[in-house]
Design a protein around this motif. Structure first.
Motif, PDB file in Angstrom:
ATOM      1  N   ASN A  16       0.830  -1.210   0.000  1.00 52.42           N
ATOM      2  CA  ASN A  16       0.000   0.000   0.000  1.00 52.42           C
ATOM      3  C   ASN A  16       0.861   1.256   0.000  1.00 52.42           C
ATOM      4  O   ASN A  16       0.648   2.195  -0.778  1.00 52.42           O
ATOM      5  CB  ASN A  16      -0.895   0.028   1.235  1.00 52.42           C
ATOM      6  CG  ASN A  16      -2.027  -0.974   1.210  1.00 52.42           C
ATOM      7  OD1 ASN A  16      -2.691  -1.172   2.230  1.00 52.42           O
ATOM      8  ND2 ASN A  16      -2.255  -1.632   0.088  1.00 52.42           N
ATOM      9  N   ARG A  17       1.866   1.272   0.890  1.00 48.04           N
ATOM     10  CA  ARG A  17       2.715   2.460   1.004  1.00 48.04           C
ATOM     11  C   ARG A  17       3.563   2.654  -0.252  1.00 48.04           C
ATOM     12  O   ARG A  17       3.784   3.786  -0.703  1.00 48.04           O
ATOM     13  CB  ARG A  17       3.598   2.352   2.258  1.00 48.04           C
ATOM     14  CG  ARG A  17       2.801   2.447   3.554  1.00 48.04           C
ATOM     15  CD  ARG A  17       3.684   2.457   4.783  1.00 48.04           C
ATOM     16  NE  ARG A  17       4.287   1.159   5.049  1.00 48.04           N
ATOM     17  CZ  ARG A  17       3.705   0.186   5.726  1.00 48.04           C
ATOM     18  NH1 ARG A  17       2.493   0.336   6.206  1.00 48.04           N
ATOM     19  NH2 ARG A  17       4.341  -0.969   5.949  1.00 48.04           N
ATOM     20  N   GLN A  18       4.035   1.563  -0.828  1.00 52.10           N
ATOM     21  CA  GLN A  18       4.831   1.671  -2.050  1.00 52.10           C
ATOM     22  C   GLN A  18       3.992   2.150  -3.225  1.00 52.10           C
ATOM     23  O   GLN A  18       4.440   2.982  -4.017  1.00 52.10           O
ATOM     24  CB  GLN A  18       5.481   0.321  -2.360  1.00 52.10           C
ATOM     25  CG  GLN A  18       6.595  -0.037  -1.388  1.00 52.10           C
ATOM     26  CD  GLN A  18       7.156  -1.426  -1.609  1.00 52.10           C
ATOM     27  OE1 GLN A  18       6.549  -2.268  -2.264  1.00 52.10           O
ATOM     28  NE2 GLN A  18       8.324  -1.700  -1.049  1.00 52.10           N
ATOM     29  N   LEU A  19       2.777   1.644  -3.342  1.00 56.46           N
ATOM     30  CA  LEU A  19       1.884   2.114  -4.404  1.00 56.46           C
ATOM     31  C   LEU A  19       1.614   3.608  -4.263  1.00 56.46           C
ATOM     32  O   LEU A  19       1.608   4.343  -5.260  1.00 56.46           O
ATOM     33  CB  LEU A  19       0.569   1.334  -4.363  1.00 56.46           C
ATOM     34  CG  LEU A  19      -0.546   1.830  -5.295  1.00 56.46           C
ATOM     35  CD1 LEU A  19      -0.091   1.899  -6.741  1.00 56.46           C
ATOM     36  CD2 LEU A  19      -1.787   0.932  -5.167  1.00 56.46           C
ATOM     37  N   ASN A  20       1.426   4.059  -3.048  1.00 51.35           N
ATOM     38  CA  ASN A  20       1.192   5.488  -2.819  1.00 51.35           C
ATOM     39  C   ASN A  20       2.395   6.320  -3.276  1.00 51.35           C
ATOM     40  O   ASN A  20       2.227   7.372  -3.903  1.00 51.35           O
ATOM     41  CB  ASN A  20       0.911   5.740  -1.335  1.00 51.35           C
ATOM     42  CG  ASN A  20       0.261   7.082  -1.080  1.00 51.35           C
ATOM     43  OD1 ASN A  20      -0.865   7.338  -1.496  1.00 51.35           O
ATOM     44  ND2 ASN A  20       0.974   7.968  -0.401  1.00 51.35           N
ATOM     45  N   GLU A  21       3.608   5.835  -2.980  1.00 52.67           N
ATOM     46  CA  GLU A  21       4.817   6.544  -3.418  1.00 52.67           C
ATOM     47  C   GLU A  21       4.925   6.549  -4.943  1.00 52.67           C
ATOM     48  O   GLU A  21       5.316   7.554  -5.542  1.00 52.67           O
ATOM     49  CB  GLU A  21       6.068   5.876  -2.827  1.00 52.67           C
ATOM     50  CG  GLU A  21       6.249   6.039  -1.333  1.00 52.67           C
ATOM     51  CD  GLU A  21       6.455   7.494  -0.913  1.00 52.67           C
ATOM     52  OE1 GLU A  21       6.935   8.293  -1.743  1.00 52.67           O
ATOM     53  OE2 GLU A  21       6.118   7.815   0.235  1.00 52.67           O
ATOM     54  N   LEU A  22       4.574   5.439  -5.574  1.00 56.69           N
ATOM     55  CA  LEU A  22       4.662   5.344  -7.033  1.00 56.69           C
ATOM     56  C   LEU A  22       3.674   6.295  -7.700  1.00 56.69           C
ATOM     57  O   LEU A  22       4.005   6.957  -8.701  1.00 56.69           O
ATOM     58  CB  LEU A  22       4.392   3.904  -7.468  1.00 56.69           C
ATOM     59  CG  LEU A  22       4.715   3.556  -8.923  1.00 56.69           C
ATOM     60  CD1 LEU A  22       6.201   3.755  -9.222  1.00 56.69           C
ATOM     61  CD2 LEU A  22       4.312   2.108  -9.225  1.00 56.69           C
TER      62      LEU A  22
END
Length: 354
Positions: A16-22
């Motif tokens: 979830n956090r990585q998708l938000n950063e992407l």
């Protein structure tokens, strides 16, 4: 390749956090936040519960229990299938941690589901392996994940794989840098390189490697070594590959040099420029065994330490029993409340009026 043709599924808290950063880097990516814990998604900037959410309700997380998540994933599979059919992107990318419960198992289960029902989709993984300071549960989950991904790869269910090294900084630092490098790898459409060239390499079965070479390093071999060292992803022991594309600044590097350094067997194509950075994308490399070797060694060391651990026995404190206790002070011997007790307790509606 076109970022609007990519659906990124961020599974579990890490994903979830990585998708938000992407999506901070480029909102053209299609995004789907998947979790069994709503609070981990709800606080993120790009989370949208109406359009970008698959929530496994009433689970409240799964405590890194992969078997529990496996059951949840089975129960929710019909709903997930109905939702995923609405996405038209040809390229699916899962982001998750290998050592979690929700993200790792959802990735394994739903990769199978998507490929069986939507065989035309390309299923790809960018998975974070645990830092070597984690617990035995983390390491055991990561080993299970590695083994199951190997089986999925062998059975042609997943295409490209990348493993993020969580030892290279704090979780936040790793997420930001890894997503930046991942985003840059999808930017390699320039001049002679078109979207089909990029898609061909990004979806090649096997391990995928992206490197950006620093023009300020005069020694060419050292520039490659530095690019490898600066990558947030684990690297294979050699860089022989099936497919390769490169956007090469010919003022800094020659295509001849790149071809000599990276052995490619099936397909290679290069764009020459004089203004941009030099970037190389390799598809179909061997899996980086260091990833799982480090995890296995860390688990072994942790078990050895636990085996040597000395735990003192609890001290039992004796108490003198009072001799003058009255009957009203005695502790009731009946400790369990039966269904009959509960029925009797709530039989009278006046109970709620007290």
């Amino acid at each position: 390749m076109k970022k609007e043709d990519i659906l990124v599924i961020g599974a579990g808290g890490c994903g979830n956090r990585q998708l938000n950063e992407l999506m901070k880097l480029d909102a053209r990516y299609g995004g789907l936040f998947l979790n069994s814990n709503l609070s981990e998604m709800d606080e993120l900037e790009y989370f949208d519960k109406d359009r970008r959410c698959f929530y496994i309700s009433n689970a409240d997380g799964c405590g890194k229990d992969m078997e529990k998540m496996k059951q949840f994933a089975k129960e929710e599979a019909p709903k997930f299938y109905v939702m995923i059919k609405k996405f038209t992107q040809p390229y699916f990318l899962f982001l998750a941690s290998a050592n979690g419960g929700t993200g790792s198992m959802a990735t394994l289960m739903y990769a199978k589901l998507i490929k069986s029902k939507c065989s035309e989709k390309s299923i790809n993984l960018a998975i974070t392996f645990p830092a070597l300071t984690e617990t035995s549960t983390d390491f055991e989950n990561a080993i299970q994940f590695w083994n199951e991904v190997s089986a999925l790869k062998k059975n042609n269910i997943i295409d490209s794989i990348q493993y993020i090294d969580n030892n290279k900084g704090s979780e936040k630092e790793v997420n930001i840098k890894a997503m930046k490098q991942l985003d840059e790898s999808f930017n390699m459409v320039n001049g002679k390189l078109d979207t089909s060239d990029s898609l061909k390499v990004h979806s090649t079965v096997g391990y995928k490697v992206f490197l950006k070479l620093d023009e300020n390093i005069e020694n060419r071999e050292e520039a490659i070594d530095t690019a490898i060292k600066n990558s947030m992803f684990y690297m294979p022991s050699n860089f022989e590959c099936d497919k390769m594309i490169g956007d090469i600044n010919t003022n800094d590097f020659s295509i001849k040099f790149i071809k000599e350094e990276f052995e490619c067997y099936d397909f290679s194509k290069f764009n020459e420029n004089t203004d941009n950075e030099t970037k190389i994308l390799l598809g179909g490399c061997e899996m980086p065994k260091e990833t799982i070797d480090l995890v296995c060694e860390a688990l072994k060391e942790l078990k050895n330490k636990k085996r040597k651990r000395v735990v003192e026995e609890d001290i039992i404190i004796k108490r003198n029993k009072p001799t003058n206790a009255s009957k009203k002070d005695e502790v009731p011997t009946k400790s369990r409340i039966t269904s009959s007790d509960l029925n009797e307790l709530f039989a009278d509606d006046s109970f709620w009026d007290n």
